[in-house]
Design a protein around this motif. Structure first.
Motif, PDB file in Angstrom:
ATOM      1  N   HIS A 179      72.938 116.129  -4.706  1.00  0.00           N
ATOM      2  CA  HIS A 179      73.552 117.384  -5.113  1.00  0.00           C
ATOM      3  C   HIS A 179      72.595 118.162  -6.022  1.00  0.00           C
ATOM      4  CE1 HIS A 179      77.254 116.395  -3.147  1.00  0.00           C
ATOM      5  NE2 HIS A 179      77.352 115.242  -3.796  1.00  0.00           N
ATOM      6  N   PRO A 180      72.923 119.404  -6.381  1.00  0.00           N
ATOM      7  CA  PRO A 180      72.003 120.226  -7.189  1.00  0.00           C
ATOM      8  C   PRO A 180      71.593 119.621  -8.522  1.00  0.00           C
ATOM      9  CG  PRO A 180      73.672 121.630  -6.179  1.00  0.00           C
ATOM     10  CD  PRO A 180      74.070 120.211  -5.883  1.00  0.00           C
ATOM     11  N   VAL A 181      72.371 118.654  -9.046  1.00  0.00           N
ATOM     12  CA  VAL A 181      72.004 118.048 -10.340  1.00  0.00           C
ATOM     13  C   VAL A 181      70.942 116.969 -10.172  1.00  0.00           C
ATOM     14  CG1 VAL A 181      74.223 118.541 -11.409  1.00  0.00           C
ATOM     15  CG2 VAL A 181      73.883 116.347 -10.229  1.00  0.00           C
ATOM     16  N   ARG A 182      70.515 116.719  -8.941  1.00  0.00           N
ATOM     17  CA  ARG A 182      69.523 115.679  -8.685  1.00  0.00           C
ATOM     18  C   ARG A 182      68.276 115.895  -9.534  1.00  0.00           C
ATOM     19  NH1 ARG A 182      67.877 111.887  -4.898  1.00  0.00           N
ATOM     20  NH2 ARG A 182      65.661 111.856  -4.356  1.00  0.00           N
ATOM     21  N   GLY A 183      67.876 114.854 -10.236  1.00  0.00           N
ATOM     22  CA  GLY A 183      66.644 114.896 -11.028  1.00  0.00           C
ATOM     23  C   GLY A 183      66.779 115.541 -12.379  1.00  0.00           C
ATOM     24  N   LYS A 184      67.978 116.035 -12.725  1.00  0.00           N
ATOM     25  CA  LYS A 184      68.177 116.705 -14.006  1.00  0.00           C
ATOM     26  C   LYS A 184      68.752 115.736 -15.037  1.00  0.00           C
ATOM     27  CE  LYS A 184      68.917 121.230 -11.855  1.00  0.00           C
ATOM     28  NZ  LYS A 184      69.842 122.379 -11.690  1.00  0.00           N
ATOM     29  N   ASN A 194      78.518 105.193 -14.172  1.00  0.00           N
ATOM     30  CA  ASN A 194      79.251 104.386 -13.195  1.00  0.00           C
ATOM     31  C   ASN A 194      79.962 103.232 -13.891  1.00  0.00           C
ATOM     32  OD1 ASN A 194      77.078 105.822 -11.934  1.00  0.00           O
ATOM     33  ND2 ASN A 194      77.493 104.678 -10.077  1.00  0.00           N
ATOM     34  N   LYS A 195      80.975 102.723 -13.249  1.00  0.00           N
ATOM     35  CA  LYS A 195      81.604 101.517 -13.748  1.00  0.00           C
ATOM     36  C   LYS A 195      80.670 100.340 -13.477  1.00  0.00           C
ATOM     37  CE  LYS A 195      86.343 103.104 -12.986  1.00  0.00           C
ATOM     38  NZ  LYS A 195      87.630 102.840 -12.277  1.00  0.00           N
ATOM     39  N   GLY A 196      80.602  99.434 -14.436  1.00  0.00           N
ATOM     40  CA  GLY A 196      79.728  98.292 -14.283  1.00  0.00           C
ATOM     41  C   GLY A 196      78.299  98.624 -14.661  1.00  0.00           C
ATOM     42  N   SER A 197      77.424  97.672 -14.438  1.00  0.00           N
ATOM     43  CA  SER A 197      76.021  97.826 -14.833  1.00  0.00           C
ATOM     44  C   SER A 197      75.251  98.606 -13.781  1.00  0.00           C
ATOM     45  CB  SER A 197      75.383  96.451 -15.024  1.00  0.00           C
ATOM     46  OG  SER A 197      76.013  95.748 -16.049  1.00  0.00           O
ATOM     47  N   ILE A 198      74.348  99.449 -14.245  1.00  0.00           N
ATOM     48  CA  ILE A 198      73.462 100.222 -13.376  1.00  0.00           C
ATOM     49  C   ILE A 198      72.079  99.600 -13.452  1.00  0.00           C
ATOM     50  CG2 ILE A 198      72.383 102.451 -12.961  1.00  0.00           C
ATOM     51  CD1 ILE A 198      74.839 103.698 -14.343  1.00  0.00           C
ATOM     52  N   GLY A 199      71.486  99.343 -12.308  1.00  0.00           N
ATOM     53  CA  GLY A 199      70.153  98.765 -12.303  1.00  0.00           C
ATOM     54  C   GLY A 199      69.053  99.804 -12.313  1.00  0.00           C
ATOM     55  N   VAL A 200      69.268 100.922 -11.599  1.00  0.00           N
ATOM     56  CA  VAL A 200      68.212 101.915 -11.407  1.00  0.00           C
ATOM     57  C   VAL A 200      68.817 103.316 -11.410  1.00  0.00           C
ATOM     58  CG1 VAL A 200      66.472 102.803  -9.803  1.00  0.00           C
ATOM     59  CG2 VAL A 200      66.772 100.341 -10.051  1.00  0.00           C
ATOM     60  N   VAL A 201      68.145 104.251 -12.071  1.00  0.00           N
ATOM     61  CA  VAL A 201      68.485 105.676 -12.007  1.00  0.00           C
ATOM     62  C   VAL A 201      67.298 106.395 -11.379  1.00  0.00           C
ATOM     63  CG1 VAL A 201      69.002 107.760 -13.324  1.00  0.00           C
ATOM     64  CG2 VAL A 201      69.948 105.557 -14.052  1.00  0.00           C
ATOM     65  N   HIS A 202      67.572 107.185 -10.343  1.00  0.00           N
ATOM     66  CA  HIS A 202      66.482 107.866  -9.640  1.00  0.00           C
ATOM     67  C   HIS A 202      66.997 109.164  -9.004  1.00  0.00           C
ATOM     68  CE1 HIS A 202      62.921 108.419  -7.147  1.00  0.00           C
ATOM     69  NE2 HIS A 202      63.719 108.608  -6.114  1.00  0.00           N
ATOM     70  N   PRO A 203      66.248 110.261  -9.096  1.00  0.00           N
ATOM     71  CA  PRO A 203      64.999 110.404  -9.841  1.00  0.00           C
ATOM     72  C   PRO A 203      65.241 111.002 -11.228  1.00  0.00           C
ATOM     73  CG  PRO A 203      65.293 112.311  -8.437  1.00  0.00           C
ATOM     74  CD  PRO A 203      66.506 111.428  -8.239  1.00  0.00           C
ATOM     75  N   LEU A 204      64.362 110.689 -12.146  1.00  0.00           N
ATOM     76  CA  LEU A 204      64.317 111.369 -13.442  1.00  0.00           C
ATOM     77  C   LEU A 204      62.842 111.446 -13.813  1.00  0.00           C
ATOM     78  CD1 LEU A 204      66.135 112.563 -15.717  1.00  0.00           C
ATOM     79  CD2 LEU A 204      65.665 110.440 -16.957  1.00  0.00           C
ATOM     80  N   LYS A 205      62.238 112.593 -13.557  1.00  0.00           N
ATOM     81  CA  LYS A 205      60.789 112.730 -13.667  1.00  0.00           C
ATOM     82  C   LYS A 205      60.403 113.516 -14.909  1.00  0.00           C
ATOM     83  CE  LYS A 205      60.270 112.237  -8.695  1.00  0.00           C
ATOM     84  NZ  LYS A 205      59.729 112.760  -7.424  1.00  0.00           N
ATOM     85  N   LEU A 206      59.486 112.944 -15.641  1.00  0.00           N
ATOM     86  CA  LEU A 206      59.049 113.517 -16.908  1.00  0.00           C
ATOM     87  C   LEU A 206      58.590 114.957 -16.749  1.00  0.00           C
ATOM     88  CD1 LEU A 206      58.437 113.004 -19.915  1.00  0.00           C
ATOM     89  CD2 LEU A 206      56.201 112.125 -19.220  1.00  0.00           C
ATOM     90  N   ALA A 213      64.178 115.644 -23.140  1.00  0.00           N
ATOM     91  CA  ALA A 213      65.281 115.176 -22.305  1.00  0.00           C
ATOM     92  C   ALA A 213      65.018 113.766 -21.784  1.00  0.00           C
ATOM     93  CB  ALA A 213      65.492 116.137 -21.130  1.00  0.00           C
ATOM     94  N   PHE A 214      63.783 113.510 -21.409  1.00  0.00           N
ATOM     95  CA  PHE A 214      63.436 112.188 -20.894  1.00  0.00           C
ATOM     96  C   PHE A 214      63.660 111.124 -21.972  1.00  0.00           C
ATOM     97  CE2 PHE A 214      60.661 108.732 -19.475  1.00  0.00           C
ATOM     98  CZ  PHE A 214      60.889 108.725 -18.106  1.00  0.00           C
ATOM     99  N   GLU A 215      63.259 111.442 -23.198  1.00  0.00           N
ATOM    100  CA  GLU A 215      63.427 110.503 -24.308  1.00  0.00           C
ATOM    101  C   GLU A 215      64.910 110.257 -24.602  1.00  0.00           C
ATOM    102  OE1 GLU A 215      61.621 109.774 -28.776  1.00  0.00           O
ATOM    103  OE2 GLU A 215      61.772 111.827 -28.011  1.00  0.00           O
ATOM    104  N   ARG A 216      65.720 111.305 -24.550  1.00  0.00           N
ATOM    105  CA  ARG A 216      67.151 111.146 -24.800  1.00  0.00           C
ATOM    106  C   ARG A 216      67.792 110.199 -23.780  1.00  0.00           C
ATOM    107  NH1 ARG A 216      66.940 116.724 -26.043  1.00  0.00           N
ATOM    108  NH2 ARG A 216      67.532 117.294 -23.907  1.00  0.00           N
ATOM    109  N   VAL A 217      67.447 110.410 -22.523  1.00  0.00           N
ATOM    110  CA  VAL A 217      68.029 109.576 -21.478  1.00  0.00           C
ATOM    111  C   VAL A 217      67.556 108.135 -21.605  1.00  0.00           C
ATOM    112  CG1 VAL A 217      68.138 109.168 -18.993  1.00  0.00           C
ATOM    113  CG2 VAL A 217      68.350 111.490 -19.871  1.00  0.00           C
TER     114      VAL A 217
END
Length: 226
Positions: A179-184, A194-206, A213-217
């Motif tokens: 969706h449009p929020v991809r990568g933001k 998400n409910k439960g543990s998340i293993g990977v978040v993608h994409p989040l590019k510096l 923003a990258f540091e906050r996340v």
């Protein structure tokens, strides 16, 4: 950064996947799968002469034959038919070319075929260093034949498993969106609650979100402030 926290420490290979039906067998050894029907739907064989078959060896031909005759073949993921995935005699690249390559002989089954397991989300893969030599050898073989990442990673993992009897792959949840929020920052900080543990978040590019923003996340995920 995550040593001692989920999903580390790990002696197993770690892959990621989205929780969708066509990925239910991500990184599964289809030879020993409990659901034989689905294993046959998501995987296929290629013999050294370039002939394709389904896993159960009931349908033979090329990749288009499997697409037409195997019910729900790869969940309708038509990228499998591309030259950089299954390949073809015309393209000279892809899995077909690799299966015919003498360098792939060590990965063949007793009947001479190579099994190509379910495609998967291929954004990240953690491989323990004890498997690094086998990983590098299998990866070079795929690079030689220009196999696309989503088609290559599950096969590379399967090759490692064949040669080393590696532990079952630890598959962790991937948070992503198209969706449009991809990568933001919003995607990572809000949607990925998400409910439960998340293993990977993608994409989040510096380069896209900037340092602040990258540091906050990163801080929020490190300290569990989701």
């Amino acid at each position: 950064l995550s040593q001692g926290q989920y999903p580390f420490p790990s002696k197993a290979i770690i892959g990621n996947t989205k929780k969708i039906d066509s990925h239910r067998m991500s990184y599964t050894d289809v030879r020993n799968a409990k659901d034989k029907q689905q294993a046959n739907e998501v995987s296929y064989r290629i013999f050294p002469n370039g002939t394709f078959s389904d896993l159960n060896k009931t349908v033979f031909g090329d990749i288009n034959t499997l697409w037409d005759k195997v019910p729900n073949f790869v969940g309708g993921w038509d990228m499998v038919k591309k030259s950089y995935c299954a390949g073809s005699a015309v393209s000279g690249i892809g899995n077909m070319a690799m299966a015919k390559d003498i360098d792939s002989a060590k990965y063949r089954e007793e009947d001479g075929s190579i099994i190509f397991p379910s495609y998967t989300q291929a954004d990240f893969l953690f491989v323990p260093t004890k498997y690094s030599d086998e990983f590098a050898e299998a990866a070079r073989l795929h690079l030689k034949h220009e196999v696309w990442l989503e088609c290559a990673l599950p096969q590379i993992v399967d090759m490692i498993r064949q040669q080393t009897n590696a532990l079952p792959v630890h598959v962790v949840k991937l948070c992503t969106t198209f969706h449009p929020v991809r990568g933001k920052e919003f995607m990572a900080s809000r949607k990925c609650r998400n409910k439960g543990s998340i293993g990977v978040v993608h994409p989040l590019k510096l380069g896209k979100v900037g340092y602040d923003a990258f540091e906050r996340v990163m801080d929020s995920f490190q300290f569990g402030l989701r």
